[in-house]
Design an enzyme around this catalytic site. Sequence first.
Site: not given
Lengths: 264, 160
Positions: A87, A223, A225
């Site tokens: 990002c 993302h 994570e």
Amino acid sequence: MKIAVMQFPGTNCEHETLVAVKAVGMDGEIFRWNRSAGELSSFDGYFIPGGFSYQDRVRAGAIASKEPVMQALKEEATKGKPIIGICNGFQILVEAGLLPGTGKIDMALAQNVMVSNGKIVRRGYYCDWVNLRHETPPRRCSGSFIMERGSLFKIPIAHGEGNLVTSTPKLMEMLNDEEQVVFRYCDKNGRIKTEFPVNVNGSTESIAGICSPEGNVLGMMPHPERAFFAWQLPAFDPRKQRPDEPGPGRRVFESVKRYIEVNA
Amino acid sequence: MSQKINLRVWLKIPDAEAATVKNTLVRRMGFGDVLYDVKKERLFSIEVDSGDPQELAKGFARELVNENKESYKVLIDELRFEEGYVPVWVALKIEDGEAISTQERLRGRLGFTSVVNVKRATIWKLYLSGMDRVAKAREIAEGLLINPHKDTYEILDSKP
């Protein structure tokens, strides 16, 4: 195997990124932007997490890209070490000239423009779960090292400036020919569509992530994570009820680990 | 006949973005010996096809300027800047969604039906010393203020 998770003022995903790094068996620590840049050479890989470095002043990633640690990361990139920008991290890598990897600023991640039926239906910040299709063969890119070409996974996005645009002649041709397009937005069946809501930000050729010519540097808007554990998945996903299962984003972190093992 | 109302808007309170730009240019990009300050303005260029431009400008300012923290200046069919700095005009060269939204809001919800076009830009005011100020301003614009794949810029004026 030690990973530096970069932290600039305004980064806001460093802690969950570090959790993911450690959960796949790598060591890691948060590396603040104002530490001595020379210390970076002792790490085996790097994550530049999401957030709003320097409050997106001037434009997303522009100020962070001028920090001395980014010059140090350029040097580490030439050694083949993996660098994953997620990002805002992707935006920083683009502004630093590390992606697409010619050393110049060859593209921009511009303001989102969502188009449907040929009309602009929405602009600006958007967050949602998106489907990604992995576009490269296995081992082409550090952050997707163990993924098969064509594999699909669903992870979240949250950004206002992820619309890949370029005025560099033949850049798109080069990215496609050299298999530098790593991820594209797609529907749940893997079909690429150029319009919203499949293409969530208007990105050229529905691109969600690209890598450097050597494959060690990856930038991606979604993302991983935030989809590392099954319990992070949205309520409509049945895997959420099986919290011991890995989430789809885990494969990015496992890929980096495998890439380092193979290239050590 | 259409007229262009230029609304220059700047913060009365300290501008953190301008301070960050100055800090980056001085500490990270080697302009410390020639750059002594950076300020920033928002510029709305609003084209109207009828009405008293001065009155319209007051109406636009009521909607686009927060006078608790911002000041503004109106210029009709011209764009002038003060002496002492190099003004760098930066705008999106791809579609500017915020400008389109502003135009739609002024024309639609706020009833300014004479508005035919709105353009938005940032004016970076670079306080530079030395003889080659325009060249330095270009270097700064291309090195930090724009990404050429989405932005465009112009050095508007340079008075000693």
